[in-house]
Design an enzyme around this catalytic site. Structure first.
Site, PDB file in Angstrom:
ATOM      1  CE  LYS A  24     -29.025  -0.285 -40.976  1.00 50.94           C
ATOM      2  NZ  LYS A  24     -28.576  -1.667 -40.777  1.00 50.94           N
ATOM      3  CG  ASN A  25     -25.375  -0.490 -38.612  1.00 51.15           C
ATOM      4  OD1 ASN A  25     -26.484  -0.964 -38.899  1.00 51.15           O
ATOM      5  ND2 ASN A  25     -24.408  -0.384 -39.496  1.00 51.15           N
ATOM      6  CB  CYS A 118     -27.325  -6.168 -47.272  1.00 50.68           C
ATOM      7  SG  CYS A 118     -28.119  -4.609 -46.966  1.00 50.68           S
ATOM      8  NE  ARG A 123     -22.886  -8.696 -44.506  1.00 46.57           N
ATOM      9  CZ  ARG A 123     -23.700  -7.696 -44.197  1.00 46.57           C
ATOM     10  NH1 ARG A 123     -24.822  -7.542 -44.831  1.00 46.57           N
ATOM     11  NH2 ARG A 123     -23.402  -6.861 -43.233  1.00 46.57           N
ATOM     12  CG  ASP A 307     -22.108   0.288 -43.931  1.00 48.77           C
ATOM     13  OD1 ASP A 307     -21.968  -0.705 -44.669  1.00 48.77           O
ATOM     14  OD2 ASP A 307     -22.584   0.201 -42.778  1.00 48.77           O
ATOM     15  NE  ARG A 399     -32.581  -4.214 -44.155  1.00 47.28           N
ATOM     16  CZ  ARG A 399     -31.313  -4.464 -44.429  1.00 47.28           C
ATOM     17  NH1 ARG A 399     -30.931  -4.668 -45.651  1.00 47.28           N
ATOM     18  NH2 ARG A 399     -30.414  -4.543 -43.474  1.00 47.28           N
TER      19      ARG A 399
HETATM   20  C1  UD1 Z   1     -21.794  -4.361 -39.656  1.00 47.74           C
HETATM   21  C2  UD1 Z   1     -22.811  -3.339 -40.069  1.00 47.74           C
HETATM   22  C3  UD1 Z   1     -22.747  -3.129 -41.575  1.00 47.74           C
HETATM   23  C4  UD1 Z   1     -21.311  -2.814 -42.028  1.00 47.74           C
HETATM   24  C5  UD1 Z   1     -20.331  -3.838 -41.471  1.00 47.74           C
HETATM   25  C6  UD1 Z   1     -18.883  -3.459 -41.745  1.00 47.74           C
HETATM   26  C7  UD1 Z   1     -24.540  -3.703 -38.399  1.00 47.74           C
HETATM   27  C8  UD1 Z   1     -25.926  -4.134 -38.102  1.00 47.74           C
HETATM   28  N1  UD1 Z   1     -24.128  -3.814 -39.686  1.00 47.74           N
HETATM   29  O1  UD1 Z   1     -22.169  -5.579 -40.290  1.00 47.74           O
HETATM   30  O2  UD1 Z   1     -23.620  -2.046 -41.910  1.00 47.74           O
HETATM   31  O3  UD1 Z   1     -21.257  -2.842 -43.438  1.00 47.74           O
HETATM   32  O4  UD1 Z   1     -20.483  -3.967 -40.055  1.00 47.74           O
HETATM   33  O5  UD1 Z   1     -18.596  -2.227 -41.210  1.00 47.74           O
HETATM   34  O6  UD1 Z   1     -23.832  -3.219 -37.539  1.00 47.74           O
HETATM   35  N2  UD1 Z   1     -17.162 -12.057 -41.175  1.00 47.74           N
HETATM   36  C9  UD1 Z   1     -16.829 -13.376 -41.174  1.00 47.74           C
HETATM   37  N3  UD1 Z   1     -17.343 -14.186 -40.178  1.00 47.74           N
HETATM   38  C10 UD1 Z   1     -18.152 -13.699 -39.213  1.00 47.74           C
HETATM   39  C11 UD1 Z   1     -18.481 -12.337 -39.207  1.00 47.74           C
HETATM   40  C12 UD1 Z   1     -17.960 -11.527 -40.223  1.00 47.74           C
HETATM   41  O7  UD1 Z   1     -16.098 -13.848 -42.039  1.00 47.74           O
HETATM   42  O8  UD1 Z   1     -18.579 -14.454 -38.351  1.00 47.74           O
HETATM   43  C13 UD1 Z   1     -16.638 -11.171 -42.243  1.00 47.74           C
HETATM   44  C14 UD1 Z   1     -17.737 -10.608 -43.133  1.00 47.74           C
HETATM   45  O9  UD1 Z   1     -18.123 -11.500 -44.151  1.00 47.74           O
HETATM   46  C15 UD1 Z   1     -17.064  -9.362 -43.671  1.00 47.74           C
HETATM   47  C16 UD1 Z   1     -16.212  -8.900 -42.478  1.00 47.74           C
HETATM   48  O10 UD1 Z   1     -16.054 -10.036 -41.636  1.00 47.74           O
HETATM   49  O11 UD1 Z   1     -16.220  -9.710 -44.736  1.00 47.74           O
HETATM   50  C17 UD1 Z   1     -16.786  -7.779 -41.661  1.00 47.74           C
HETATM   51  O12 UD1 Z   1     -18.149  -8.062 -41.363  1.00 47.74           O
HETATM   52  P1  UD1 Z   1     -18.839  -7.566 -40.029  1.00 47.74           P
HETATM   53  O13 UD1 Z   1     -18.067  -6.464 -39.402  1.00 47.74           O
HETATM   54  O14 UD1 Z   1     -19.168  -8.741 -39.198  1.00 47.74           O
HETATM   55  O15 UD1 Z   1     -20.206  -6.986 -40.588  1.00 47.74           O
HETATM   56  P2  UD1 Z   1     -21.541  -6.958 -39.788  1.00 47.74           P
HETATM   57  O16 UD1 Z   1     -21.238  -6.866 -38.329  1.00 47.74           O
HETATM   58  O17 UD1 Z   1     -22.455  -7.999 -40.278  1.00 47.74           O
END
Ligand code: UD1
Length: 421
Positions: A24-25, A118, A123, A307, A399
Site C-alpha cells: 500500500k505504502n 490515521c 503528524r 507499523d 484501508r
Molecule cells: C509513512 C507511512 C506510515 C508509517 C510512517 C513511518 C505511508 C503512506 N505511510 O507515513 O504507514 O507509519 O511512514 O514509517 O507511507 N513528521 C514531521 N513533519 C513532517 C513529516 C513528518 O514532523 O512534515 C514526523 C511525523 O509526525 C512522525 C515522523 O516525522 O513523527 C515520521 O513520519 P513520516 O515518516 O513522515 O510518516 P508518513 O510518511 O506520514
C-alpha cells in the site's frame, strides 16, 4: 462508511500459505507519480484497498482516465483538470499530501486540504512544505488548505530535521521536474522510498543515493510514463508472520521480500519463533511453545518498523515474562492498548514506553479499532483469545489490509466479516 465488524472465535492454530499483496505504502506514491506526466502509467500488483480507491478518486478529480484489469491499473492524466485536492478526499487519507509535490512541479501551483488519515499523533507536514520552499515554492496556509506556488521549481538543498517517508518521496517527485539539481539530506531509506525513486528513474529522472541518507535529483523538463510492478507489502507480511508465531502455527508467507523484513525476522527469532527463508520470496514461520519477552524500539528503516509495533504488543502479551516497547516515531501510537486491556492484556504506559506484563490469558470481548495497525493488533488478539472477539470500526483495516479475514480463514482461523447496513 460500512460499519461491518469482524467476528473471531479464538484458539485455532494457523497453518498453510498466505499470498502477500502489493505494498500500500508504495502504491499510493506510485499512483501520485502519474501526475508528473501526460503519458500512460501502468502499475501492476495493486492491492484492492480503500486507500487505493480513495487515491484513484482523487486522481480522477484531477482529470485522470484509468482502467484496471485484475490488479493492474493504467492511468493517464493528459490534462490537469484541477490543482485543488478538497477536504472531502484528503480527510480520508493522510497520504494525500503526496499530491503536493507532483501538482506543484507539473502545474506551478497546488492547493491541498490539510491531511487526515490515521489519528496517530499530530503528524505535521511542515517538512514537506519546507522541502518545497527549498526548491523555490511560496507556501501559504488558509482555511485549512495549503497553497504552494512556483512558476518553475528550482533545484535546492534541504535537510530533513526528522526522517520522513512521504516527505522524502514528495521531495523526489517535485525535484524530478525542477530546474537543476536538488540535494536532500537525512532522507528515509524505506523500501517504498527506493521503489518510488526507481519508478521516477524509469520515467527519465536522474536520481542518485537511493537507500542512503543523501539523495541527489537532477530535474528534467518532462518525464515519460512508467510500467512497474509493486513491491510486496512488508507490513502485511510481518502481520501474518506474527499471526503464525502467536498461534503456534506454521505458515508460509509467499511472495514477500525477506530483505525488507530483517528487523521483524530478528525480533521473531529472538522471541523463540523459527523463521526460515524458503526461497528468495518465501518465508516459513513456525511458532514456539514458549514466547520469550523482548525489548523493542521502533526506528526508521532498517530499524524495527512503527507499523509493526501494535501487532508485536499483542504477541508479547503471550510472552513468558515482561517486555518493553519504545515508540520513537509517533507520539500517540498506543491507542490499541486500552482495547487490548479489555481483552485481558496487562500493559502500562509511561510516555513513549509501554511495559507488557506477559502471560496474559486473553478473553474475547467487543473492541474498537482506532487506526490501521491498531486494528490488525486487535484481530491478532482475537485469534488467541478465548471465546468471541468482535472488532468494530474495521474501515481502518480495509484501508490497508487486502481481504484480511479471507486470508486468515484460509489459514484455518475461525473469522468472518459481519456486514452491517
Ligand atoms: C509513512 C507511512 C506510515 C508509517 C510512517 C513511518 C505511508 C503512506 N505511510 O507515513 O504507514 O507509519 O511512514 O514509517 O507511507 N513528521 C514531521 N513533519 C513532517 C513529516 C513528518 O514532523 O512534515 C514526523 C511525523 O509526525 C512522525 C515522523 O516525522 O513523527 C515520521 O513520519 P513520516 O515518516 O513522515 O510518516 P508518513 O510518511 O506520514
Amino acid at each position: 462508511m460500512a460499519l461491518d465488524y469482524i467476528e473471531i472465535k479464538g484458539g485455532r492454530r494457523l497453518e498453510g500459505e498466505v499470498q502477500i499483496s502489493g505494498a500500500k505504502n508504495a502504491a499510493l506514491p506510485a499512483l501520485a507519480t502519474a501526475l508528473l506526466t501526460s503519458k500512460k502509467c501502468v502499475l501492476q500488483n495493486v492491492p484492492d484497498l480503500q486507500d487505493i480507491s480513495t487515491m484513484l478518486k482523487i486522481l480522477e478529480h484531477f482529470g485522470a482516465r484509468s482502467q484496471s484489469f485484475d490488479s493492474t491499473y493504467e492511468i493517464q492524466i493528459e490534462n490537469l483538470g484541477s490543482v485543488e485536492a478538497p477536504y472531502d478526499f484528503v480527510r480520508k487519507m493522510r497520504a494525500s499530501v503526496l499530491l503536493l509535490g507532483p501538482l506543484l512541479a507539473r502545474n506551478g501551483m497546488a492547493r491541498i486540504s490539510l491531511p487526515g488519515g490515521c489519528a496517530i499523533g499530530v503528524r505535521p507536514i511542515d517538512l514537506h512544505l519546507k522541502a518545497m520552499e527549498s526548491m523555490g515554492a511560496v507556501i501559504s496556509l488558509q482555511d485549512g488548505y495549503v497553497e504552494a506556488r512556483a512558476k518553475k521549481l528550482k533545484g535546492g538543498e534541504f535537510t530533513f530535521g526528522q526522517v520522513t517517508v512521504t516527505g522524502t518521496i514528495n521531495s523526489m517527485m517535485a525535484a524530478s521536474l525542477a530546474d537543476g539539481e536538488s540535494r536532500f539530506l537525512n532522507c528515509a531509506k524505506e523500501p517504498e522510498v527506493i521503489f518510488c525513486g526507481e519508478l521516477l528513474k524509469s520515467m527519465g529522472a536522474k536520481i542518485e543515493g537511493l537507500g542512503t541518507p543523501t539523495i541527489l535529483v537532477k530535474g528534467q523538463t518532462s518525464l515519460s510514463g512508467f510500467s512497474h510492478k509493486l513491491i510486496p507489502d512488508r507490513i502485511e507480511s510481518g502481520t501474518y508472520m506474527v499471526a503464525a508465531a502467536m498461534t503456534k502455527g506454521e505458515v508460509l508467507i509467499r511472495q514477500t521480500c525477506p530483505q525488507y523484513l530483517e528487523a521483524v525476522i530478528r525480533a521473531l527469532k529472538d522471541s523463540g519463533a523459527n523463521v526460515e527463508l524458503q526461497s528468495q520470496d518465501d518465508i516459513l514461520v513456525k511458532g514456539a511453545n514458549e514466547i520469550c519477552p523482548l525489548n523493542i524500539v521502533t526506528q526508521p528503516h532498517p530499524g524495527f518498523p512503527t507499523d509493526m509495533q501494535a501487532q508485536f504488543m499483542t504477541y508479547l502479551c503471550l510472552a513468558n515474562g515482561e517486555s518493553q516497547m519504545m515508540e520513537t516515531i509517533f507520539e500517540n501510537r498506543f491507542m490499541h492498548v486500552p482495547e487490548l486491556m479489555r481483552l485481558g492484556a496487562k500493559i502500562t504506559i509511561q510516555g513513549s514506553k509501554a511495559t507488557i506484563k506477559g502471560n496474559a490469558s486473553l478473553v474475547g470481548a467487543p473492541v474498537m479499532a482506532t487506526d490501521l495497525r491498531a486494528s490488525a493488533s486487535l484481530v491478532l488478539a482475537g485469534l488467541v483469545a478465548k471465546g468471541t472477539t468482535k472488532v468494530h470500526r474495521i474501515y481502518h483495516l480495509d484501508r490497508g489490509y487486502e481481504k484480511m479475514e479471507k486470508k486468515l480463514a484460509l489459514l484455518g482461523a475461525n473469522i468472518q466479516r459481519v456486514p452491517q447496513a
